[in-house]
Design a protein around this motif. Structure first.
Motif, PDB file in Angstrom:
ATOM      1  N   HIS A 157       0.835  -1.200   0.000  1.00 26.78           N
ATOM      2  CA  HIS A 157       0.000   0.000   0.000  1.00 26.78           C
ATOM      3  C   HIS A 157       0.873   1.256   0.000  1.00 26.78           C
ATOM      4  O   HIS A 157       0.593   2.234  -0.718  1.00 26.78           O
ATOM      5  N   ALA A 158       1.955   1.253   0.789  1.00 25.48           N
ATOM      6  CA  ALA A 158       2.856   2.404   0.851  1.00 25.48           C
ATOM      7  C   ALA A 158       3.575   2.626  -0.472  1.00 25.48           C
ATOM      8  O   ALA A 158       3.835   3.776  -0.862  1.00 25.48           O
ATOM      9  N   PRO A 162       1.532   6.803  -3.039  1.00 23.88           N
ATOM     10  CA  PRO A 162       2.586   7.704  -2.522  1.00 23.88           C
ATOM     11  C   PRO A 162       2.149   8.584  -1.358  1.00 23.88           C
ATOM     12  O   PRO A 162       2.979   8.998  -0.547  1.00 23.88           O
ATOM     13  N   THR A 163       0.851   8.892  -1.261  1.00 21.77           N
ATOM     14  CA  THR A 163       0.407   9.804  -0.199  1.00 21.77           C
ATOM     15  C   THR A 163       0.050   9.077   1.101  1.00 21.77           C
ATOM     16  O   THR A 163      -0.284   9.729   2.095  1.00 21.77           O
ATOM     17  N   PHE A 164       0.117   7.732   1.112  1.00 23.19           N
ATOM     18  CA  PHE A 164      -0.279   6.988   2.312  1.00 23.19           C
ATOM     19  C   PHE A 164       0.550   7.411   3.532  1.00 23.19           C
ATOM     20  O   PHE A 164       0.016   7.775   4.581  1.00 23.19           O
ATOM     21  N   LEU A 165       1.852   7.390   3.394  1.00 24.98           N
ATOM     22  CA  LEU A 165       2.713   7.699   4.538  1.00 24.98           C
ATOM     23  C   LEU A 165       2.723   9.190   4.859  1.00 24.98           C
ATOM     24  O   LEU A 165       2.755   9.580   6.035  1.00 24.98           O
ATOM     25  N   THR A 166       2.695  10.042   3.843  1.00 21.11           N
ATOM     26  CA  THR A 166       2.700  11.477   4.113  1.00 21.11           C
ATOM     27  C   THR A 166       1.388  11.916   4.767  1.00 21.11           C
ATOM     28  O   THR A 166       1.382  12.786   5.642  1.00 21.11           O
ATOM     29  N   GLN A 167       0.276  11.302   4.334  1.00 22.32           N
ATOM     30  CA  GLN A 167      -1.001  11.626   4.962  1.00 22.32           C
ATOM     31  C   GLN A 167      -1.030  11.141   6.413  1.00 22.32           C
ATOM     32  O   GLN A 167      -1.538  11.820   7.313  1.00 22.32           O
TER      33      GLN A 167
END
Length: 705
Positions: A157-158, A162-167
């Motif tokens: 998923h990460a 790309p926005t998974f971890l930053t979100q």
């Protein structure tokens, strides 16, 4: 106002659902990305800003319904708290804008993979703890059995989103109001103030008591003391069923292994299931290294992960280490040889672990760090020394038993003396001196250390013997063996370096002063060599005395948290010890009376057999891959083989109660005039101890000069 180095700063968030695998693993990925190695960006930003000496108590944790994330530093000052918070916030925000590179996410996921694959010494208990915790909190324990599947899903998923971890970073940390900043300042007067307050409270309590109430308290105390000193009726206890020595296996558990010799390389392969993780431990023979140089090898290894090499800087080496290994660690081992009485084994052990497909990169990095370490970067060496100083200052209390034992053993054997030089009080002073010298850029100290560190790689190249042990897959084993063979290209050293040690001729009494709430005691006498025929009898006697007298006297009557007596064969020392001890003067008296008290004790064979079973369990533990790797190599280096282990194991199970008692009495009486008493504690407490000891007072010195 605190002095420099007296404060901890800790920023903690309630960061998510501790029972949600996606939440938890996402936070652990952030932990690895931001803090997971020496060159990790948030770690680097904090240390580069010189806000503290090192990180502390940092990272993700999820052992309850709420997951937490913390970032902390030690060796700081309270007035730096605002700058610390501002730096953390700005650094985290920068990642919301730039995101994380795919390679960094892969590396972080690999670091987490070890926790889903490794079978460590406490694996069954840790698994049961995870299951029971989840069951109590959610009523469902099945999810705790699927860590690898959860990690694979979150990793993918990460990578795909790309926005998974930053979100996650923005939502759970940056914009999350559920956070706490804690500032903990040291107070040099704390112990004195606390003791004064307690004394005043007790005086007030005593003054408020009537004469009849006082007499009642005294009467109750006398009754309690009489009850404590009564010999318990164990007749009912002895009727319970017990495991017998005859129920144990006739042989200790073996580690299946093979040995292959190629020139100076001795390569051991163990046949232990490792679940996809490969373990390698390498031992360099240091018998040719002058004693005064050994501390610099210890320091060199301590700096391995903190410096760059001739090919890349420390950030790049940190990234490579995280991408291809589960870490690289090293330590110096000093021990008696199992059969050669004259030989003091001196080895540098280096260990690592890596997943399949990473052997080439892991061994290449290990070789680069060992032989091409960039020790000329004064700024990086200084930071490594400051971190080492911070670590030893913050660990004084829980490491105090270690320091007291080493201080006591330094006069009973060459192994004890050298171990104390490398890991005891002399090391504390050495790190303090070097860290201060590099902080102030003292040219003499900088040049001295730089010169010593530069010759370490040459000394390692010329080690007379290189031994290694590997556990894992066939392909990774062959790659490891081939790369290690290349390390032996230099001509070996031939000279044996002597150890400048002389036995202590009279009893020594030492107090090590440091800020601590309670004391730690050690009473050390000369022990036996592993080849001595009485070693099993004395080991059994020491353990039995520990369980059936020392614990009663020191823990139950003296109120210490723990105490014991043990024979350390590989350092030739018989050690009594106590920890978290509020009555050190009394404890020393108990230790010194052991021989006389032992003569009065009645030992039964049934009781001793139960003690023998507690000792035998160490030889019957399951083979865990990481431990088996290190243990098999240690056995080889020290001259231990399976036949000898079986012989010693069977001799232990055959020890009789009279034999154990007689052998221990003999050792206590022969070594009494060469013993060492050592107590670590607060200076005020040590001075109170000296008042109680009178003519037998301790010579007090600072634990850290």
């Amino acid at each position: 106002k605190s002095r420099a180095g007296d404060a901890y700063l800790l920023l903690t968030w309630l960061a998510g659902d501790g029972m949600n695998p996606t939440d938890v693993l996402g936070l652990y990925l952030l932990h690895c990305l931001l803090l997971g190695h020496e060159g990790a960006p948030l770690r680097k930003a904090i240390l580069d800003a010189k806000l503290g000496e090192d990180l502390a108590l940092s990272g993700a944790s999820a052992h309850s319904l709420e997951a937490k994330f913390a970032i902390g530093i030690k060796g700081s000052q309270a007035e730096r708290a605002e700058a610390f918070v501002s730096l953390v916030e700005s650094t985290l925000r920068s990642f919301v804008e730039t995101g994380f590179e795919r390679a960094a996410i892969e590396s972080a996921a690999q670091q987490l993979a070890y926790s889903t694959l490794e079978i460590g010494s406490s694996f069954p208990i840790q698994l049961l703890w995870r299951l029971s915790t989840r069951y109590v909190l959610t009523g469902d324990f099945v999810e705790a059995l699927r860590p690898a599947q959860h990690l694979a899903r979150v990793r993918q998923h990460a990578l795909d989103e790309p926005t998974f971890l930053t979100q996650l970073l923005k939502e759970r940390l940056i914009d999350n109001p559920h956070r706490l900043l804690m500032v903990a300042e040291g107070d040099p007067e704390y112990t004195k103030k606390r003791d004064q307050a307690l004394a005043e409270a007790l005086r007030a309590k005593q003054d408020a008591l009537s004469e009849s109430e006082t007499q009642k308290l005294l009467s109750d105390a006398d009754a309690f003391e009489k009850q404590e000193n009564q010999t318990p009726d164990r007749s009912a206890f002895e009727k319970l069923p017990f495991l017998k020595t005859g129920d144990l296996p006739r042989k200790p558990r073996q580690i299946p292994r093979t040995l292959q010799k190629e020139g100076r390389l001795e390569f051991i392969q163990t046949d232990v299931f490792s679940n996809g993780v490969n373990y390698l431990c390498v031992a360099f023979d240091l018998s040719h290294v002058p004693t005064e140089t050994l501390p610099f090898i210890e320091l060199y290894v301590n700096l391995l992960a903190k410096l760059g090499t001739s090919r890349r800087d420390y950030v790049q080496t940190g990234e490579l280490m995280a991408a291809h290994t589960g870490g690289i660690w090293g330590w110096l081992g000093v021990s008696a040889h199992i059969t050669d009485r004259e030989r003091v084994v001196r080895q540098l052990y280096l260990t690592t672990k890596f997943l399949d497909g990473h052997a080439e990169q892991a061994l290449s990095l290990m070789e680069e760090l060992l032989f091409e370490l960039d020790v000329g970067r004064v700024e990086r060496v200084a930071e490594g020394l400051i971190q080492a100083r911070a670590a030893q200052r913050s660990s004084l209390a829980w490491m105090a038993p270690h320091f007291t034992s080493l201080q006591g053993a330094r006069g009973v054997s060459p192994e004890g003396w050298l171990s104390n030089q490398l890991g005891g009080v002399p090391r504390l002073g050495r790190i303090e001196r070097l860290a201060k010298g590099f902080e102030t850029r003292d040219a003499k100290i900088v040049d001295e250390l730089s010169s010593e560190l530069k010759i370490v790689s040459e000394l390692l190249r010329r080690s007379p013997h290189l031994s290694a042990c590997f556990t894992g897959s066939t392909a990774e084993r062959e790659t490891s063996r081939s790369r290690l063979k290349q390390w032996t290209s230099e001509a070996p050293a031939t000279d044996l370096a002597p150890i400048p040690w002389a036995p202590r001729e009279r009893i020594e009494r030492v107090g090590l002063a440091a800020p601590m709430d309670v004391a730690f005691c050690a009473f050390v006498l000369p022990g036996l060599h592993p080849a001595d025929a009485q070693s099993e009898a004395v080991s059994a006697g020491a353990q039995h005395l520990s369980l059936h007298w020392v614990l009663d006297e020191i823990r139950l009557k003296g109120a210490a948290y723990g105490a014991g007596c043990a024979l350390d064969l590989f350092h030739r020392a018989l050690q009594f010890s106590s920890y978290d001890d509020p009555n050190p003067a009394r404890t020393l008296g108990v230790f010194e009376s052991a021989s006389a008290r032992l003569r009065e004790l009645e030992w039964t064979q049934a009781g001793l057999d139960r003690t023998l079973i507690t000792l035998a369990k160490d030889s019957l533990e399951p083979n865990r891959p990481g431990e088996a790797t290190n243990m098999a190599l240690s056995w080889h280096v020290l001259g231990v083989n399976d036949d000898l282990r079986t012989e010693r194991y069977q001799a232990l199970l055959g020890v009789s109660a009279p034999q154990a008692k007689a052998a221990l009495v003999d050792m206590l009486e022969r070594g009494a005039d060469r013993a060492c008493a050592c107590v670590a504690g607060d200076r005020a407490e040590l001075e109170r101890v000296n008042l109680a000891l009178g003519e037998r007072a301790l010579s007090i010195e600072e634990l850290i000069p």
